[in-house]
Design a protein around this motif. Structure first.
Motif, PDB file in Angstrom:
ATOM      1  N   UNK A 158       0.832  -1.205   0.000  1.00 30.69           N
ATOM      2  CA  UNK A 158       0.000   0.000   0.000  1.00 30.69           C
ATOM      3  C   UNK A 158       0.869   1.258   0.000  1.00 30.69           C
ATOM      4  N   UNK A 159       1.872   1.276   0.841  1.00 30.33           N
ATOM      5  CA  UNK A 159       2.722   2.460   0.973  1.00 30.33           C
ATOM      6  C   UNK A 159       3.501   2.715  -0.320  1.00 30.33           C
ATOM      7  N   UNK A 160       4.071   1.668  -0.918  1.00 29.58           N
ATOM      8  CA  UNK A 160       4.837   1.841  -2.153  1.00 29.58           C
ATOM      9  C   UNK A 160       3.940   2.288  -3.303  1.00 29.58           C
ATOM     10  N   UNK A 161       2.730   1.749  -3.388  1.00 28.13           N
ATOM     11  CA  UNK A 161       1.770   2.178  -4.406  1.00 28.13           C
ATOM     12  C   UNK A 161       1.522   3.684  -4.275  1.00 28.13           C
ATOM     13  N   UNK A 162       1.231   4.117  -3.055  1.00 32.32           N
ATOM     14  CA  UNK A 162       0.940   5.538  -2.831  1.00 32.32           C
ATOM     15  C   UNK A 162       2.154   6.420  -3.124  1.00 32.32           C
ATOM     16  N   UNK A 163       3.351   5.925  -2.828  1.00 33.94           N
ATOM     17  CA  UNK A 163       4.555   6.684  -3.161  1.00 33.94           C
ATOM     18  C   UNK A 163       4.660   6.889  -4.674  1.00 33.94           C
ATOM     19  N   UNK A 164       4.259   5.878  -5.431  1.00 39.30           N
ATOM     20  CA  UNK A 164       4.293   6.002  -6.878  1.00 39.30           C
ATOM     21  C   UNK A 164       3.328   7.044  -7.393  1.00 39.30           C
ATOM     22  N   UNK A 186       4.224  10.836  -9.283  1.00 44.43           N
ATOM     23  CA  UNK A 186       3.719  11.209 -10.605  1.00 44.43           C
ATOM     24  C   UNK A 186       3.063  12.590 -10.615  1.00 44.43           C
ATOM     25  N   UNK A 187       2.952  13.221  -9.451  1.00 46.28           N
ATOM     26  CA  UNK A 187       2.193  14.462  -9.332  1.00 46.28           C
ATOM     27  C   UNK A 187       2.939  15.662  -9.920  1.00 46.28           C
ATOM     28  N   UNK A 188       2.200  16.667 -10.404  1.00 44.21           N
ATOM     29  CA  UNK A 188       2.839  17.915 -10.835  1.00 44.21           C
ATOM     30  C   UNK A 188       3.199  18.811  -9.654  1.00 44.21           C
ATOM     31  N   UNK A 189       2.579  18.556  -8.510  1.00 43.81           N
ATOM     32  CA  UNK A 189       2.792  19.347  -7.293  1.00 43.81           C
ATOM     33  C   UNK A 189       3.284  18.406  -6.191  1.00 43.81           C
ATOM     34  N   UNK A 190       4.353  18.779  -5.510  1.00 46.21           N
ATOM     35  CA  UNK A 190       4.880  17.975  -4.390  1.00 46.21           C
ATOM     36  C   UNK A 190       5.276  16.560  -4.800  1.00 46.21           C
ATOM     37  N   UNK A 191       5.811  16.402  -6.003  1.00 45.17           N
ATOM     38  CA  UNK A 191       6.235  15.071  -6.445  1.00 45.17           C
ATOM     39  C   UNK A 191       7.428  14.559  -5.648  1.00 45.17           C
ATOM     40  N   UNK A 192       8.155  15.461  -5.003  1.00 45.70           N
ATOM     41  CA  UNK A 192       9.342  15.093  -4.233  1.00 45.70           C
ATOM     42  C   UNK A 192       8.998  14.616  -2.822  1.00 45.70           C
ATOM     43  N   UNK A 193       7.737  14.725  -2.439  1.00 42.01           N
ATOM     44  CA  UNK A 193       7.305  14.365  -1.091  1.00 42.01           C
ATOM     45  C   UNK A 193       6.939  12.886  -1.052  1.00 42.01           C
ATOM     46  N   UNK A 194       7.273  12.201   0.038  1.00 45.58           N
ATOM     47  CA  UNK A 194       6.885  10.811   0.218  1.00 45.58           C
ATOM     48  C   UNK A 194       5.771  10.716   1.263  1.00 45.58           C
ATOM     49  N   UNK A 195       4.600  10.215   0.877  1.00 44.84           N
ATOM     50  CA  UNK A 195       3.490  10.110   1.842  1.00 44.84           C
ATOM     51  C   UNK A 195       3.760   9.037   2.885  1.00 44.84           C
ATOM     52  N   UNK A 196       3.234   9.258   4.074  1.00 42.45           N
ATOM     53  CA  UNK A 196       3.351   8.292   5.165  1.00 42.45           C
ATOM     54  C   UNK A 196       1.996   8.136   5.849  1.00 42.45           C
ATOM     55  N   UNK A 197       1.710   6.966   6.408  1.00 44.38           N
ATOM     56  CA  UNK A 197       0.458   6.787   7.161  1.00 44.38           C
ATOM     57  C   UNK A 197       0.432   7.682   8.401  1.00 44.38           C
ATOM     58  N   UNK A 206      -4.142   6.330   8.143  1.00 41.96           N
ATOM     59  CA  UNK A 206      -4.486   6.432   6.720  1.00 41.96           C
ATOM     60  C   UNK A 206      -3.303   7.040   5.980  1.00 41.96           C
ATOM     61  N   UNK A 207      -3.016   6.517   4.799  1.00 44.73           N
ATOM     62  CA  UNK A 207      -2.005   7.120   3.932  1.00 44.73           C
ATOM     63  C   UNK A 207      -2.719   7.746   2.744  1.00 44.73           C
ATOM     64  N   UNK A 208      -2.314   8.943   2.392  1.00 47.44           N
ATOM     65  CA  UNK A 208      -2.923   9.650   1.271  1.00 47.44           C
ATOM     66  C   UNK A 208      -1.840  10.220   0.372  1.00 47.44           C
ATOM     67  N   UNK A 209      -1.945   9.929  -0.905  1.00 45.29           N
ATOM     68  CA  UNK A 209      -1.041  10.482  -1.905  1.00 45.29           C
ATOM     69  C   UNK A 209      -1.840  11.407  -2.803  1.00 45.29           C
ATOM     70  N   UNK A 210      -1.442  12.661  -2.873  1.00 44.30           N
ATOM     71  CA  UNK A 210      -2.184  13.616  -3.696  1.00 44.30           C
ATOM     72  C   UNK A 210      -1.350  14.875  -3.880  1.00 44.30           C
ATOM     73  N   UNK A 211      -0.635  14.945  -4.968  1.00 46.40           N
ATOM     74  CA  UNK A 211       0.061  16.179  -5.303  1.00 46.40           C
ATOM     75  C   UNK A 211      -0.843  17.021  -6.172  1.00 46.40           C
ATOM     76  N   UNK A 212      -1.782  17.715  -5.559  1.00 41.03           N
ATOM     77  CA  UNK A 212      -2.886  18.338  -6.278  1.00 41.03           C
ATOM     78  C   UNK A 212      -2.789  19.860  -6.286  1.00 41.03           C
ATOM     79  N   UNK A 213      -3.403  20.468  -7.297  1.00 41.71           N
ATOM     80  CA  UNK A 213      -3.522  21.923  -7.358  1.00 41.71           C
ATOM     81  C   UNK A 213      -4.510  22.420  -6.304  1.00 41.71           C
ATOM     82  N   UNK A 214      -5.540  21.599  -6.015  1.00 40.75           N
ATOM     83  CA  UNK A 214      -6.510  21.895  -4.969  1.00 40.75           C
ATOM     84  C   UNK A 214      -6.335  20.838  -3.883  1.00 40.75           C
TER      85      UNK A 214
END
Length: 434
Positions: free
Chosen positions: A342-348, A352-363, A373-381
């Motif tokens: 789950x964690x590696x999937x979310x890191x991927x 891929x994000x245009x925003x905060x692609x250098x950040x690694x999500x953690x639970x 909960x782990x959330x991956x979202x390099x979003x404009x909003x």
């Protein structure tokens, strides 16, 4: 180099290996007929939205900023008329003051329930953040604290409605029946609009006066009809999901009968004022334009979900829906079996994000949830689920929930990056990409 060679070269610059790229491109060739079907749905919904905007004579003046009480906010009022026409309802409430989908649902429920009333969820346990709203998990200000009783009828093992259980559960005190269209953090099938319509008719056959509310989050514009077309009294959702088209910076909507929407408006603002107040504060243009783009943006997210299902099913993972099933929302669940997966999937997805692609999500212990909960979202909003994102509770069966992508191409990159992370971690073997 030709265009394909140049495109493949960019993917390699984005750290996609030859093996992953070749594997994924082969799958895309196989699913082109599914993409054509998605495009046909998007075309119908695009025309539906344009028709509603033209009917209500949307003009440049409707994009002007309003402040203060908002008594003369014609842009806001016109937008709500457009939403009512799109969803084929008597009225709609579309406001930036609605902070999220959970808030929209809370307003719809609390505006239409009174002490002593009973509400029943007939699609099983609702999404985690609704548990404290209802009082399933005790929380200050819950509906339970205000004397609203709660009942629940689980879906059958095959994901269909338990009509016998519903009939037994409905009592003289039952005021409202709720249906959650999407799966939330469960690996059940998403409910189709046709299934929901049948359930609405069944509930109304028991007692016509029961209000039926549908949590429509993640499902808007996936089909050519909505639950409101088949008798639901209210549909509610978030503008930073499908209907906001990636442009809405905040907001939610409730569309339904005049009485239900009016009651919800009294809860959003105050009794006696309701829809008359609540200035749009300059976001109307984003709301209108986002709705205009929503059918094609949703189509891009749907293509990404279909692609993800095919990729991970072929690699032996359980996916819901599976690669062949008809789609009823934009969410794709993939059971990875381990926290690391789950964690590696979310890191991927984050990479891929245009925003905060250098950040690694953690639970982490996110408010409103009963597990990390782990959330991956390099979003404009921030938090916009219609943008490329993935999230998961860290609990068995360790399923990750992928959704969004403002364009199909971005969704494609996200899935390839997620797979690349699993390959790099040794969870997926390169030899399986053949």
């Amino acid at each position: 180099m030709n265009i394909k060679e140049k495109t493949d070269s960019i993917y390699k610059d984005l750290n996609i290996s030859n093996e992953v790229l070749s594997f994924c491109n082969g799958i895309i060739n196989d699913i082109q007929p599914r993409f054509t079907h998605i495009d046909n749905i998007a075309e119908y919904n695009q025309m539906k939205v344009i028709k509603a905007m033209q009917k209500n004579k949307v003009s440049e003046m409707h994009f002007e900023q309003a402040c203060g009480y908002g008594y003369t906010d014609v842009g806001r009022d016109t937008l709500e008329a457009v939403y009512a026409d799109v969803f084929h309802t008597e009225d709609a409430l579309v406001r930036p003051q609605i902070t999220c989908g959970t808030h929209a649902l809370t307003i719809a429920l609390s505006g239409n329930l009174r002490p002593g009333d009973e509400m029943i969820y007939i699609s099983g346990k609702p999404y985690d953040t609704l548990e404290e709203v209802i009082g399933i998990r005790p929380s200050a200000g819950s509906l339970a604290e205000y004397g609203v009783a709660y009942g629940q009828v689980n879906l059958k093992e095959d994901g269909s409605f338990d009509y016998e259980g519903i009939k037994k559960a409905i009592s003289d005190k039952t005021k409202l029946v709720a249906i959650q269209r999407s799966k939330g953090y469960a690996t059940r099938p998403t409910l189709s609009v046709a299934q929901i319509g049948e359930a609405v008719r069944f509930v109304k056959s028991i007692r016509n006066g029961i209000i039926v509310m549908v949590d429509n989050c993640y499902g808007e514009f996936v089909d050519i009809i909505e639950p409101s077309d088949l008798g639901a009294d209210m549909v509610a959702g978030s503008l930073i999901k499908n209907p906001g088209g990636g442009l809405a910076p905040i907001g939610g909507y409730i569309a339904g009968t005049k009485k239900c929407v009016e009651n919800a408006a009294y809860r959003l603002t105050t009794p006696g004022l309701g829809k008359e107040v609540g200035a749009s504060l300059g976001v109307n243009k984003s709301f209108f334009q986002g709705l205009f783009l929503a059918p094609t943006v949703t189509a891009g997210a749907l293509k990404g979900a279909v692609f993800a299902a095919n990729v991970y099913e072929r690699l032996g993972f359980k996916v819901v829906p599976d690669s062949k099933e008809e789609r009823h929302d934009i969410i794709q669940a993939v059971e990875l079996g381990t926290p690391l997966g789950v964690i590696e999937f979310c890191k991927g997805i984050q990479a891929a994000a245009p925003v905060d692609s250098h950040v690694e999500p953690e639970p982490w212990a996110m408010p409103g949830y009963d597990s990390d909960v782990i959330m991956a979202a390099g979003a404009f909003v921030s938090g916009a689920s219609i943008e490329l994102s993935a999230d998961a509770p860290i609990r068995p069966p360790y399923a990750v929930y992928f959704q969004g992508g403002l364009t199909w191409y971005h969704a494609k990159l996200g899935i390839m990056k997620s797979l690349q992370k699993l390959v790099d971690a040794g969870i997926v073997k390169t030899g399986n990409l053949c």
